[in-house]
Motif scaffolding. Sequence first.
Motif, PDB file in Angstrom:
ATOM      1  N   MET A 188      43.381 -27.123 -10.759  1.00 10.29           N
ATOM      2  CA  MET A 188      43.213 -26.653 -12.143  1.00 10.29           C
ATOM      3  C   MET A 188      43.128 -25.127 -12.200  1.00 10.29           C
ATOM      4  SD  MET A 188      43.194 -29.413 -13.998  1.00 10.29           S
ATOM      5  CE  MET A 188      42.542 -29.219 -15.620  1.00 10.29           C
ATOM      6  N   ASP A 189      42.634 -24.554 -11.104  1.00  7.85           N
ATOM      7  CA  ASP A 189      42.438 -23.097 -11.100  1.00  7.85           C
ATOM      8  C   ASP A 189      43.752 -22.336 -11.250  1.00  7.85           C
ATOM      9  OD1 ASP A 189      39.834 -23.666 -10.815  1.00  7.85           O
ATOM     10  OD2 ASP A 189      39.768 -23.336  -8.646  1.00  7.85           O
ATOM     11  N   ASP A 190      44.857 -22.990 -10.874  1.00 11.49           N
ATOM     12  CA  ASP A 190      46.151 -22.308 -10.956  1.00 11.49           C
ATOM     13  C   ASP A 190      46.732 -22.312 -12.365  1.00 11.49           C
ATOM     14  OD1 ASP A 190      45.896 -21.977  -8.288  1.00 11.49           O
ATOM     15  OD2 ASP A 190      47.160 -23.704  -7.760  1.00 11.49           O
ATOM     16  N   LEU A 191      46.158 -23.147 -13.233  1.00 13.35           N
ATOM     17  CA  LEU A 191      46.740 -23.250 -14.579  1.00 13.35           C
ATOM     18  C   LEU A 191      46.453 -21.982 -15.376  1.00 13.35           C
ATOM     19  CD1 LEU A 191      45.749 -26.921 -15.569  1.00 13.35           C
ATOM     20  CD2 LEU A 191      47.914 -26.122 -14.610  1.00 13.35           C
ATOM     21  N   GLN A 192      47.498 -21.469 -16.022  1.00 13.42           N
ATOM     22  CA  GLN A 192      47.325 -20.281 -16.868  1.00 13.42           C
ATOM     23  C   GLN A 192      47.344 -20.730 -18.316  1.00 13.42           C
ATOM     24  OE1 GLN A 192      48.685 -16.692 -15.958  1.00 13.42           O
ATOM     25  NE2 GLN A 192      47.985 -17.085 -13.886  1.00 13.42           N
ATOM     26  N   ARG A 193      46.459 -20.192 -19.087  1.00  9.60           N
ATOM     27  CA  ARG A 193      46.367 -20.636 -20.472  1.00  9.60           C
ATOM     28  C   ARG A 193      47.701 -20.479 -21.211  1.00  9.60           C
ATOM     29  NH1 ARG A 193      43.209 -18.664 -25.830  1.00  9.60           N
ATOM     30  NH2 ARG A 193      43.679 -20.573 -26.915  1.00  9.60           N
ATOM     31  N   ASN A 194      48.118 -21.558 -21.870  1.00  8.47           N
ATOM     32  CA  ASN A 194      49.338 -21.596 -22.677  1.00  8.47           C
ATOM     33  C   ASN A 194      50.600 -21.231 -21.884  1.00  8.47           C
ATOM     34  OD1 ASN A 194      47.627 -20.341 -25.631  1.00  8.47           O
ATOM     35  ND2 ASN A 194      47.715 -22.361 -24.775  1.00  8.47           N
ATOM     36  N   GLN A 195      50.528 -21.462 -20.575  1.00  3.87           N
ATOM     37  CA  GLN A 195      51.737 -21.223 -19.765  1.00  3.87           C
ATOM     38  C   GLN A 195      52.001 -22.381 -18.815  1.00  3.87           C
ATOM     39  OE1 GLN A 195      51.715 -17.379 -17.857  1.00  3.87           O
ATOM     40  NE2 GLN A 195      50.954 -16.437 -19.718  1.00  3.87           N
ATOM     41  N   THR A 196      51.339 -23.494 -19.041  1.00  7.74           N
ATOM     42  CA  THR A 196      51.495 -24.604 -18.092  1.00  7.74           C
ATOM     43  C   THR A 196      52.780 -25.373 -18.391  1.00  7.74           C
ATOM     44  OG1 THR A 196      50.365 -26.210 -19.457  1.00  7.74           O
ATOM     45  CG2 THR A 196      48.991 -24.883 -18.018  1.00  7.74           C
ATOM     46  N   THR A 197      53.205 -26.124 -17.408  1.00  9.35           N
ATOM     47  CA  THR A 197      54.380 -26.975 -17.632  1.00  9.35           C
ATOM     48  C   THR A 197      53.952 -28.435 -17.522  1.00  9.35           C
ATOM     49  OG1 THR A 197      54.894 -27.051 -15.290  1.00  9.35           O
ATOM     50  CG2 THR A 197      55.922 -25.272 -16.565  1.00  9.35           C
ATOM     51  N   ALA A 198      54.813 -29.303 -18.052  1.00 11.02           N
ATOM     52  CA  ALA A 198      54.522 -30.736 -17.986  1.00 11.02           C
ATOM     53  C   ALA A 198      54.455 -31.159 -16.526  1.00 11.02           C
ATOM     54  CB  ALA A 198      55.601 -31.510 -18.722  1.00 11.02           C
ATOM     55  N   GLN A 199      55.321 -30.577 -15.724  1.00 13.61           N
ATOM     56  CA  GLN A 199      55.365 -30.982 -14.315  1.00 13.61           C
ATOM     57  C   GLN A 199      54.066 -30.625 -13.588  1.00 13.61           C
ATOM     58  OE1 GLN A 199      58.454 -29.229 -11.998  1.00 13.61           O
ATOM     59  NE2 GLN A 199      58.375 -30.891 -10.501  1.00 13.61           N
ATOM     60  N   GLN A 200      53.567 -29.429 -13.893  1.00 14.27           N
ATOM     61  CA  GLN A 200      52.290 -29.003 -13.276  1.00 14.27           C
ATOM     62  C   GLN A 200      51.184 -30.015 -13.595  1.00 14.27           C
ATOM     63  OE1 GLN A 200      51.827 -25.065 -14.935  1.00 14.27           O
ATOM     64  NE2 GLN A 200      50.989 -24.330 -13.001  1.00 14.27           N
ATOM     65  N   ALA A 201      51.086 -30.339 -14.892  1.00 16.04           N
ATOM     66  CA  ALA A 201      50.023 -31.248 -15.319  1.00 16.04           C
ATOM     67  C   ALA A 201      50.230 -32.633 -14.718  1.00 16.04           C
ATOM     68  CB  ALA A 201      50.004 -31.333 -16.838  1.00 16.04           C
ATOM     69  N   GLN A 202      51.485 -33.064 -14.702  1.00 15.30           N
ATOM     70  CA  GLN A 202      51.740 -34.408 -14.188  1.00 15.30           C
ATOM     71  C   GLN A 202      51.419 -34.496 -12.695  1.00 15.30           C
ATOM     72  OE1 GLN A 202      55.686 -34.828 -15.658  1.00 15.30           O
ATOM     73  NE2 GLN A 202      55.016 -35.856 -17.530  1.00 15.30           N
ATOM     74  N   SER A 203      51.734 -33.446 -11.934  1.00 15.73           N
ATOM     75  CA  SER A 203      51.412 -33.571 -10.506  1.00 15.73           C
ATOM     76  C   SER A 203      49.896 -33.529 -10.289  1.00 15.73           C
ATOM     77  CB  SER A 203      52.153 -32.541  -9.658  1.00 15.73           C
ATOM     78  OG  SER A 203      51.999 -31.288 -10.214  1.00 15.73           O
ATOM     79  N   LEU A 204      49.187 -32.807 -11.155  1.00 14.25           N
ATOM     80  CA  LEU A 204      47.715 -32.848 -11.055  1.00 14.25           C
ATOM     81  C   LEU A 204      47.204 -34.259 -11.351  1.00 14.25           C
ATOM     82  CD1 LEU A 204      46.654 -29.540 -12.828  1.00 14.25           C
ATOM     83  CD2 LEU A 204      46.151 -30.148 -10.480  1.00 14.25           C
TER      84      LEU A 204
END
Length: 748
Positions: free
Chosen positions: A1-17
């Motif tokens: 979660m620490d790598d997520l940047q506000r309002n710059q995330t992608t669906a792929q990032q969230a899905q792999s998390l």
Amino acid sequence: MDDLQRNQTTAQQAQSLEEWEVNALRDHELHSSRYFQLLESRRRLPVSLRRQEFLDVYHNSQIILVSGETGSGKTTQIPQFVLFDEWASGKKVACTQPRRLATTAVATRTAAELDVPLGEEVGYSVRFEKKLSRMTRLKYMTDGLLLSEASRDRNFSAYSCIIIDEAHERTLNTDLLMALLKMATSRRSCLKVVIMSATLNVEKIQSYFPGAATFEIPGKVHPVEIHYLSDSTPRYCYCAITVVQHIHENMDDGDILLFLPTSGDIEMVCSILRKRYDEGLKVLPLYSALSRAKQQEIFEDSEYRKCIVATNVAETSITIDGIVYVVGEYLHNFFPWKVGIDKSATDSGLEIRPVYNPRLRMSSVLTCPISKASAKQRAGRAGRTQPGICFRLYTGQTHDTCFIPSAPPGILEGELASQILLLKVMGFESVGTFDFLDPPHPEVYLCGLQDLCAMGYIDDRGTITPKGRIAARLSVHPKWLNAFMEGQKNGCLREMIDLAAISSTQHPIFSRPPPARFAADIAHQRFACPLSDHISQLNALHAYESAMKTNNRLPISQWCFDAFLNRRALSEVVRIRDQLLTSLQQELSYTKEICGFEDAEYDTHIRKTLARSFFYQCALKHPDPFATIYKTVHEGHTAGIHPESALTSERQEWIVYSEFVSSGIPYLQTVTAVDPAWLIDLDFFQDDSLPKTENGDFKQPLVKKSLDKARKKNDSVEEDLISFEELDLNATWYTASNCGAIQIMLSR
Ligand code: ADP
Ligand code: MG
């Protein structure tokens, strides 16, 4: 979660998390196997297939309007998409719902989907009940609660995104929130707003929020075959049972969803169906008064066909999978009683709606056409996952000719006084020009302002008073502050808090199931106070509380059942009361209680307090000794006492009432007999304030006459009182026997 940047995330990032073995929201905790099952079904939802498109729109706009079929995943998925995207902000995401039942149900579901305990990362907050903690990042809440938070913070600073769900319902609170969010977004560029609805009137809302982006979830809607009755019937419950029977015995597999107006109808139909099919059909009720565990049962798998019998909460707020057959009547339950239902159900194609008439200050139960949008929503429930069938318990002609396209917004039909007070607290002085999506009629504002002025919450110039500020902070209707203050003077603050809690429950504490109405009325007589329905309510509450403490042999549920009292409502009253006591401790400093059950004047103190705090809701009896008609003092409207009142046969001259309702016949509901002598010093009853005709005569000479009589009587008592004081000063011959004689004189 620490790598997520506000309002710059992608669906792929969230899905792999989401696919990790470890729960990204809760370090060091492994996901459960149920989590992965739920994840698989979530991924199939129409909205999940377009997660990246949603994020693209979300990143590029401050306000986003989302529309999509019910069941496409708006309520459960979009807040999670936003949660991941806003995680880095460190702030909360709120998602509002118009109904309590839906708020708690979707919060429970979303917590399960994220594999976190409810109340920790995902929580909910409804009036008088919350499951939240310092860790809560996604908060489901009723629109009313977010509104009261807004009164303390107009910028919604605790939130990075606010999601307004079910915007098509256009509740008064939702409309007010949209207006406040419109302003807050211009002040806080980092605040995002998502407005979601199944049947959003996108053009209208888009013109209200210029520049807002739209996002449509393309839902696959299966065809739904619609059947109408050839002739209308008033016996919709029996008709519904026949249709369910027909489906169950003759048609292919698939669950049934049956809409009925009241919880009484639902329980009656459920018990008949259960008796008829003790095996093969799982009959499940769904309405707000059910316990949370019972509400949750509708989502559980069953080896048998399910038949869910629900109120209109299942129309859009709650999606149940597996529904193939929908059976829908056309009456909504807005009011606990059902006067006029049969008449409206026969032929007319009408529904029952509560409408507030500001000129009369009266809530009416009007019979008017159901909306076509509602009918369409209900039918749509059958075609979510496969082609379905909808049986409408009305004729096609009724649908085409009597149904309006969509229900009018709540702001055009509700009482505005508490909302105006809220706006005043927030610093909006000229509420008449407030930028609403659909502004109410100026007369509605005017009446709201007059009411607030009579309560002492705003002054003649419309500025909020210190008392008004406290009233706006109450978790019950602001009108109760006057009762608390007066109760404090008269030693019955506790009782006023009890009454405020009773008036705030969703359901009445006295249960009157239609088949046993007569037996219920007899059972309720043991609580009845002939001079006050308010005291009858207190009697029932106090009896319940002492039964809770002392009745070891009889379970409390059995005690309530025998007494025809609604146990769930009573336990809600106790919870609300306890919370009110805590919150009021900060607002009012308690004085020693001077009145208790053993006090001979106990009832009088309570009646006097009610009279002096709800003085603007007084009515005077028609002079005919046999008449049972009353006229409201200021508006001069005629009404009877509600048949459920203990005062129907009392013929008291003055009464104070809690509600002015109409269901064809106008009634004053929950009334208490009062003595005009308790009112004569109030400004409201001085000659200048009494309503006059154009010639300057009193509109209601009988009111004036009765007040003058009370004044005269009072003056003579005061003369006695002065002589008593003189005697007291002349204490040389003051004896106990003299005192007794004077006491008798005074009480004459
Ligand atoms: P929408 O808001 O678009 O109508 P929802 O997000 O409410 O859709 O529903 C998406 C899916 O989640 C549906 O398949 C529904 O059955 C399921 N669902 C929603 N709430 C619950 C719940 N409390 N328990 C079980 N399943 C639920
Ligand atoms: Mg929804």
